[in-house]
Design a protein around this motif. Structure first.
Motif, PDB file in Angstrom:
ATOM      1  N   UNK A   2       0.861  -1.186   0.000  1.00  0.00           N
ATOM      2  CA  UNK A   2       0.000   0.000   0.000  1.00  0.00           C
ATOM      3  C   UNK A   2       0.898   1.237   0.000  1.00  0.00           C
ATOM      4  N   UNK A   3       0.841   2.013  -1.091  1.00  0.00           N
ATOM      5  CA  UNK A   3       1.708   3.179  -1.236  1.00  0.00           C
ATOM      6  C   UNK A   3       0.928   4.454  -0.924  1.00  0.00           C
ATOM      7  N   UNK A   4       1.480   5.257  -0.018  1.00  0.00           N
ATOM      8  CA  UNK A   4       0.919   6.562   0.320  1.00  0.00           C
ATOM      9  C   UNK A   4       1.847   7.624  -0.267  1.00  0.00           C
ATOM     10  N   UNK A   5       1.316   8.492  -1.114  1.00  0.00           N
ATOM     11  CA  UNK A   5       2.098   9.582  -1.672  1.00  0.00           C
ATOM     12  C   UNK A   5       1.764  10.883  -0.962  1.00  0.00           C
ATOM     13  N   UNK A   6       2.781  11.593  -0.513  1.00  0.00           N
ATOM     14  CA  UNK A   6       2.576  12.858   0.202  1.00  0.00           C
ATOM     15  C   UNK A   6       3.319  13.970  -0.528  1.00  0.00           C
ATOM     16  N   UNK A   7       2.596  15.015  -0.924  1.00  0.00           N
ATOM     17  CA  UNK A   7       3.232  16.144  -1.592  1.00  0.00           C
ATOM     18  C   UNK A   7       2.730  17.455  -1.009  1.00  0.00           C
ATOM     19  N   UNK A   8       3.312  18.550  -1.492  1.00  0.00           N
ATOM     20  CA  UNK A   8       2.975  19.884  -1.012  1.00  0.00           C
ATOM     21  C   UNK A   8       4.179  20.775  -1.203  1.00  0.00           C
ATOM     22  N   UNK A   9       4.023  22.034  -0.885  1.00  0.00           N
ATOM     23  CA  UNK A   9       5.110  22.994  -1.073  1.00  0.00           C
ATOM     24  C   UNK A   9       6.319  22.654  -0.207  1.00  0.00           C
ATOM     25  N   UNK A  10       7.479  23.144  -0.608  1.00  0.00           N
ATOM     26  CA  UNK A  10       8.672  23.009   0.213  1.00  0.00           C
ATOM     27  C   UNK A  10       8.461  23.712   1.547  1.00  0.00           C
ATOM     28  N   UNK A  11       8.681  22.976   2.650  1.00  0.00           N
ATOM     29  CA  UNK A  11       8.478  23.542   3.977  1.00  0.00           C
ATOM     30  C   UNK A  11       7.059  23.435   4.489  1.00  0.00           C
ATOM     31  N   UNK A  12       6.201  22.721   3.772  1.00  0.00           N
ATOM     32  CA  UNK A  12       4.787  22.655   4.166  1.00  0.00           C
ATOM     33  C   UNK A  12       4.518  21.662   5.289  1.00  0.00           C
ATOM     34  N   UNK A  13       5.446  20.750   5.543  1.00  0.00           N
ATOM     35  CA  UNK A  13       5.240  19.769   6.606  1.00  0.00           C
ATOM     36  C   UNK A  13       5.072  18.346   6.105  1.00  0.00           C
ATOM     37  N   UNK A  14       5.489  18.069   4.864  1.00  0.00           N
ATOM     38  CA  UNK A  14       5.381  16.723   4.302  1.00  0.00           C
ATOM     39  C   UNK A  14       6.148  15.710   5.139  1.00  0.00           C
ATOM     40  N   UNK A  15       7.393  16.063   5.470  1.00  0.00           N
ATOM     41  CA  UNK A  15       8.231  15.141   6.234  1.00  0.00           C
ATOM     42  C   UNK A  15       7.687  14.941   7.640  1.00  0.00           C
ATOM     43  N   UNK A  16       7.151  15.994   8.230  1.00  0.00           N
ATOM     44  CA  UNK A  16       6.543  15.876   9.563  1.00  0.00           C
ATOM     45  C   UNK A  16       5.387  14.890   9.538  1.00  0.00           C
ATOM     46  N   UNK A  17       4.524  15.016   8.550  1.00  0.00           N
ATOM     47  CA  UNK A  17       3.392  14.089   8.428  1.00  0.00           C
ATOM     48  C   UNK A  17       3.888  12.674   8.174  1.00  0.00           C
ATOM     49  N   UNK A  33      12.051   9.247   0.360  1.00  0.00           N
ATOM     50  CA  UNK A  33      11.959  10.682   0.085  1.00  0.00           C
ATOM     51  C   UNK A  33      12.400  10.944  -1.347  1.00  0.00           C
ATOM     52  N   UNK A  34      11.626  11.740  -2.064  1.00  0.00           N
ATOM     53  CA  UNK A  34      11.995  12.109  -3.427  1.00  0.00           C
ATOM     54  C   UNK A  34      13.334  12.838  -3.450  1.00  0.00           C
ATOM     55  N   UNK A  35      13.687  13.513  -2.364  1.00  0.00           N
ATOM     56  CA  UNK A  35      14.962  14.230  -2.294  1.00  0.00           C
ATOM     57  C   UNK A  35      16.154  13.305  -2.558  1.00  0.00           C
ATOM     58  N   UNK A  36      16.000  12.033  -2.280  1.00  0.00           N
ATOM     59  CA  UNK A  36      17.087  11.081  -2.508  1.00  0.00           C
ATOM     60  C   UNK A  36      17.328  10.816  -3.991  1.00  0.00           C
ATOM     61  N   UNK A 105       5.851   7.564   0.292  1.00  0.00           N
ATOM     62  CA  UNK A 105       6.721   8.275  -0.645  1.00  0.00           C
ATOM     63  C   UNK A 105       6.382   9.751  -0.543  1.00  0.00           C
ATOM     64  N   UNK A 106       7.368  10.585  -0.176  1.00  0.00           N
ATOM     65  CA  UNK A 106       7.067  12.008   0.005  1.00  0.00           C
ATOM     66  C   UNK A 106       8.043  12.887  -0.765  1.00  0.00           C
ATOM     67  N   UNK A 107       7.510  14.022  -1.274  1.00  0.00           N
ATOM     68  CA  UNK A 107       8.351  14.959  -1.997  1.00  0.00           C
ATOM     69  C   UNK A 107       7.524  15.970  -2.766  1.00  0.00           C
TER      70      UNK A 107
END
Length: 202
Positions: A2-17, A33-36, A105-107
């Motif tokens: 089960x894949x959960x995708x999390x996106x939003x603006x830079x600094x919006x709190x994606x990593x926190x969530x 993390x997409x940053x990788x 997966x977040x980014x």
């Protein structure tokens, strides 16, 4: 998986969530993390690498991310990619990511690539006032990524804000859930976690 995708603006709190969901799921979940997946430019000198637009979709290696997601979906381990934000280079791989029942997966551009977007059974958009986003990004980049205030400010005006307005804010349309403001991410994590655990085997 089960894949959960999390996106939003830079600094919006994606990593926190994402971190709060990881705590809720425990050893049932893994995080990517997409940053990788920033592209590596080994032949560019540091000053030119530093000047790249790190907020545009094409700066990411989506082919590589799609490949890793396919491996995990097949029950195989995927390399744990590492990007160095001080040198603006990809570091050697740091072990592997083992298959898990849940993958987060977040980014900022997770929904930009159709192959990645279609693998997300639950798509989440984190929404936060842009003024708060820049303050959070400033604090993170100075404390964690070795940047200076002038550099962060210039990057925000040159690439972060334009890319948000051109791309990122439009990803909201693909979202199944919109999490409004960082204040509510704790409640959102609990609700999302309960939903996923209830429906992951559907």
């Amino acid at each position: 998986m089960y894949v959960i995708g999390i996106t939003g603006a830079s600094g919006s709190g994606k990593t926190t969530l994402a971190d709060r969901l990881m705590k809720q799921f425990g050893d049932r979940a893994a995080l990517i993390s997409l940053d990788s997946y920033y592209r590596d430019f080994p032949n560019l000198p540091f000053e030119k690498r530093k000047a790249l637009n790190f907020d545009a979709p094409d700066i990411f290696e989506f082919d590589l991310l799609a490949h890793d997601l396919r491996l995990l979906n097949e029950g195989k381990a995927a390399p744990r990619r590492v990007y160095n934000f001080v040198t603006h280079r990809r570091d050697p791989e740091d072990g592997v990511i083992a298959p898990h029942p849940i993958l987060i997966v977040e980014g900022i551009h997770i929904f930009a690539d159709e192959r990645v977007r279609e693998q997300c059974r639950l798509k989440v958009y984190v929404e936060l006032d842009p003024d708060v986003c820049i303050l959070r990004r400033l604090k993170r980049d100075v404390e964690e990524r070795g940047r200076d205030i002038d550099g962060v400010t210039l990057q925000y005006l040159k690439t972060v804000k334009p890319m948000y307005e051109r791309y990122i804010r439009n990803y909201r349309e693909w979202a199944d859930i919109v999490v409004p403001t960082l204040v509510h991410s704790g409640v959102a994590a609990e609700m999302i976690g309960d939903y996923v655990l209830k429906h992951m085997n559907d």
